[in-house]
Design an enzyme around this catalytic site. Sequence first.
Site, PDB file in Angstrom:
ATOM      1  N   SER A 185       0.830  -1.208   0.000  1.00 40.32           N
ATOM      2  CA  SER A 185       0.000   0.000   0.000  1.00 40.32           C
ATOM      3  C   SER A 185       0.861   1.253   0.000  1.00 40.32           C
ATOM      4  O   SER A 185       1.908   1.309   0.640  1.00 40.32           O
ATOM      5  CB  SER A 185      -0.921   0.038   1.219  1.00 40.32           C
ATOM      6  OG  SER A 185      -1.713   1.222   1.161  1.00 40.32           O
ATOM      7  N   LYS A 197      -4.723  -6.433   3.407  1.00 35.76           N
ATOM      8  CA  LYS A 197      -4.667  -5.353   2.411  1.00 35.76           C
ATOM      9  C   LYS A 197      -6.062  -5.039   1.892  1.00 35.76           C
ATOM     10  O   LYS A 197      -6.411  -3.869   1.674  1.00 35.76           O
ATOM     11  CB  LYS A 197      -3.762  -5.756   1.245  1.00 35.76           C
ATOM     12  CG  LYS A 197      -3.731  -4.760   0.066  1.00 35.76           C
ATOM     13  CD  LYS A 197      -3.318  -3.364   0.479  1.00 35.76           C
ATOM     14  CE  LYS A 197      -3.001  -2.429  -0.668  1.00 35.76           C
ATOM     15  NZ  LYS A 197      -4.088  -2.010  -1.547  1.00 35.76           N
ATOM     16  N   HIS A 223      -7.725  -3.022   4.456  1.00 37.32           N
ATOM     17  CA  HIS A 223      -7.117  -1.684   4.381  1.00 37.32           C
ATOM     18  C   HIS A 223      -7.840  -0.868   3.311  1.00 37.32           C
ATOM     19  O   HIS A 223      -8.229   0.287   3.522  1.00 37.32           O
ATOM     20  CB  HIS A 223      -5.634  -1.787   4.035  1.00 37.32           C
ATOM     21  CG  HIS A 223      -5.031  -0.498   3.535  1.00 37.32           C
ATOM     22  ND1 HIS A 223      -5.166  -0.074   2.218  1.00 37.32           N
ATOM     23  CD2 HIS A 223      -4.337   0.478   4.164  1.00 37.32           C
ATOM     24  CE1 HIS A 223      -4.572   1.107   2.075  1.00 37.32           C
ATOM     25  NE2 HIS A 223      -4.069   1.451   3.239  1.00 37.32           N
ATOM     26  N   ASN A 224      -8.062  -1.480   2.157  1.00 37.47           N
ATOM     27  CA  ASN A 224      -8.725  -0.757   1.060  1.00 37.47           C
ATOM     28  C   ASN A 224     -10.183  -0.469   1.366  1.00 37.47           C
ATOM     29  O   ASN A 224     -10.696   0.585   0.995  1.00 37.47           O
ATOM     30  CB  ASN A 224      -8.576  -1.546  -0.241  1.00 37.47           C
ATOM     31  CG  ASN A 224      -7.212  -1.332  -0.860  1.00 37.47           C
ATOM     32  OD1 ASN A 224      -6.215  -1.179  -0.146  1.00 37.47           O
ATOM     33  ND2 ASN A 224      -7.162  -1.291  -2.172  1.00 37.47           N
ATOM     34  N   GLU A 245     -10.066   2.417   3.457  1.00 39.65           N
ATOM     35  CA  GLU A 245      -9.695   3.541   2.577  1.00 39.65           C
ATOM     36  C   GLU A 245     -10.927   4.092   1.886  1.00 39.65           C
ATOM     37  O   GLU A 245     -11.154   5.306   1.837  1.00 39.65           O
ATOM     38  CB  GLU A 245      -8.684   3.027   1.555  1.00 39.65           C
ATOM     39  CG  GLU A 245      -8.296   3.947   0.431  1.00 39.65           C
ATOM     40  CD  GLU A 245      -7.451   3.200  -0.613  1.00 39.65           C
ATOM     41  OE1 GLU A 245      -6.402   2.632  -0.237  1.00 39.65           O
ATOM     42  OE2 GLU A 245      -7.831   3.190  -1.794  1.00 39.65           O
TER      43      GLU A 245
HETATM   44  C1  6PG Z   1      -3.043   1.410  -1.987  1.00 39.66           C
HETATM   45  C2  6PG Z   1      -4.221   1.674  -2.902  1.00 39.66           C
HETATM   46  C3  6PG Z   1      -4.044   0.873  -4.179  1.00 39.66           C
HETATM   47  C4  6PG Z   1      -4.959   1.307  -5.307  1.00 39.66           C
HETATM   48  C5  6PG Z   1      -6.357   1.142  -4.928  1.00 39.66           C
HETATM   49  C6  6PG Z   1      -7.312   1.787  -5.914  1.00 39.66           C
HETATM   50  O1  6PG Z   1      -3.277   0.871  -0.883  1.00 39.66           O
HETATM   51  O2  6PG Z   1      -1.948   1.751  -2.403  1.00 39.66           O
HETATM   52  O3  6PG Z   1      -5.397   1.241  -2.235  1.00 39.66           O
HETATM   53  O4  6PG Z   1      -4.158  -0.485  -3.868  1.00 39.66           O
HETATM   54  O5  6PG Z   1      -4.732   2.631  -5.661  1.00 39.66           O
HETATM   55  O6  6PG Z   1      -6.568  -0.198  -4.887  1.00 39.66           O
HETATM   56  O7  6PG Z   1      -8.463   1.055  -5.760  1.00 39.66           O
HETATM   57  P1  6PG Z   1      -9.839   1.547  -6.303  1.00 39.66           P
HETATM   58  O8  6PG Z   1      -9.674   1.694  -7.800  1.00 39.66           O
HETATM   59  O9  6PG Z   1     -10.732   0.428  -5.922  1.00 39.66           O
HETATM   60  O10 6PG Z   1     -10.146   2.867  -5.627  1.00 39.66           O
END
Ligand code: 6PG
Length: 486
Positions: A129, A185, A188-189, A192
């Site tokens: 990430s 991960k 985490h997303n 996010e």
């Molecule tokens: C990270 C980000 C990376 C990516 C996202 C975008 O942790 O560095 O999350 O993994 O930029 O996965 O995901 P989306 O297109 O689903 O927003």
Amino acid sequence: MTKRTFGVIGLAVMGENLALNVESRGFPIAVYNRTGAKTEAFMAERAEGKDVKAAYSLEEFVQILERPRKILVMVKAGKPVDAVIQQLKPLLAEGDMIIDGGNSLYDDTERRTQELEATGLGYVGMGVSGGEEGALHGPSLMPGGTEAAYKELEPILTKIAAQAFDGDGPCVTFIGPGGAGHYVKMVHNGIEYGDMQLIAEAYDLMKNCLGLNNQQLHEVFAEWNTTEELNSFLIEITADIFKYIDKETNQPLVELILDSAGQKGTGRWTVVSSLELGVPIPTIYAAVNARVISSYKDEREAAAKVLSGPTPKYDGDVKAWINKIRDALYCSKMCSYAQGMALLAKASDEFNYNLNLAETARIWKGGCIIRAQFLEKIKKAYIDNPKLPNLLLAPEFKQTILDRQDAWREVLTLANSSGIAVPAFSSSLDYFDAYRRDRLPQNLTQAQRDYFGAHTYERTDKPRGEFFHTEWTQTDKESLETGSTD
Ligand code: 6PG
């Protein structure tokens, strides 16, 4: 030529940046890309003068790697990962290992780990990430697999990872077996997505209800970024975004960007897993849905012509409302992280990942997209009580949400009366109001289920685990005549 310590397959930006990061820490590397021209371009430009050896076939690639080989695969999640594994397998020897640094689905990683470990090869599904910047200068790394494989990689991973603030060490730790790294991960997303949606809702209210312009929005987010509650990478970049002027039109670029959000899928996967494991994550779900409904742009433009709502309005002092929105954002953020951590705890039990939630929060303190001052508080909460049932019960979070809930509720009222959708704020408050109440209306749901489907129910005045059924349509006289009992 010295054998290469580490190899990278896949030279899209993330792969290139991770390769350069590894090399910059003093490890000789090999690189390979299916399209040779990409490799040539990389070698001629970014890798110029660095301790990087290019290979133009997988056979050559494996030949120049020292044993046991450590190969980071940075290709698109899904079938491309399987394809590279199938090509590599016959070329590798016992003890060599493959690291998948893409956003692979944890289920796929479980399958690949079993398949490869059965042949004596190591397999590490590693969440990475921090985007392109993080990959180059220091990501947060979430490697899963076997501890032996992690130990092999630790000298490299601890050097390329970001450093957690307060001298709290490299943002990498052994996450757990099998797909644990990719699971963490994925969550985490999901978190996010929740953070990004909550910020979007605060923006929507301040712009469309309070009437703030982009300079004012920049100042508010920049100020929030100085607070220990909201200091974070996402708040920092949001403040930057409101300052950015489009060169073509000399307008704030953010106002020219189409309000139709994309999503590669990790947020959705998080929600699917939460439904399968029976863990409520309504804030994260609301964030995924918000992206989906935003993608119905044409329908929304047509609907806007016929479905009207109230004119956004507010009474009182703008600064006071900004502070209330800040409190609503923070309370909602606490709920979103409480949901994400609860999902990790459940997955850890369900899949025997043996996750360490304090360590997870620690490695998210730097490098990753959700990096924030706030993660130190989460880390401490789980150090103080590793079996904490819910983050909201941690003393500091509990007190904060109790102190700020009035502002939160006022902001929801403002949004509702102004016709501004705040699905993540609302879902977070509903999560809080449901979680904190000892009696919810699902007694009625149980009665309904038993009425139409004889699904039975438990009683508050009997021991748990005893179930009852009632013939709801029989009157007392009928029951007496038929002698049937509840
Ligand atoms: C990270 C980000 C990376 C990516 C996202 C975008 O942790 O560095 O999350 O993994 O930029 O996965 O995901 P989306 O297109 O689903 O927003």
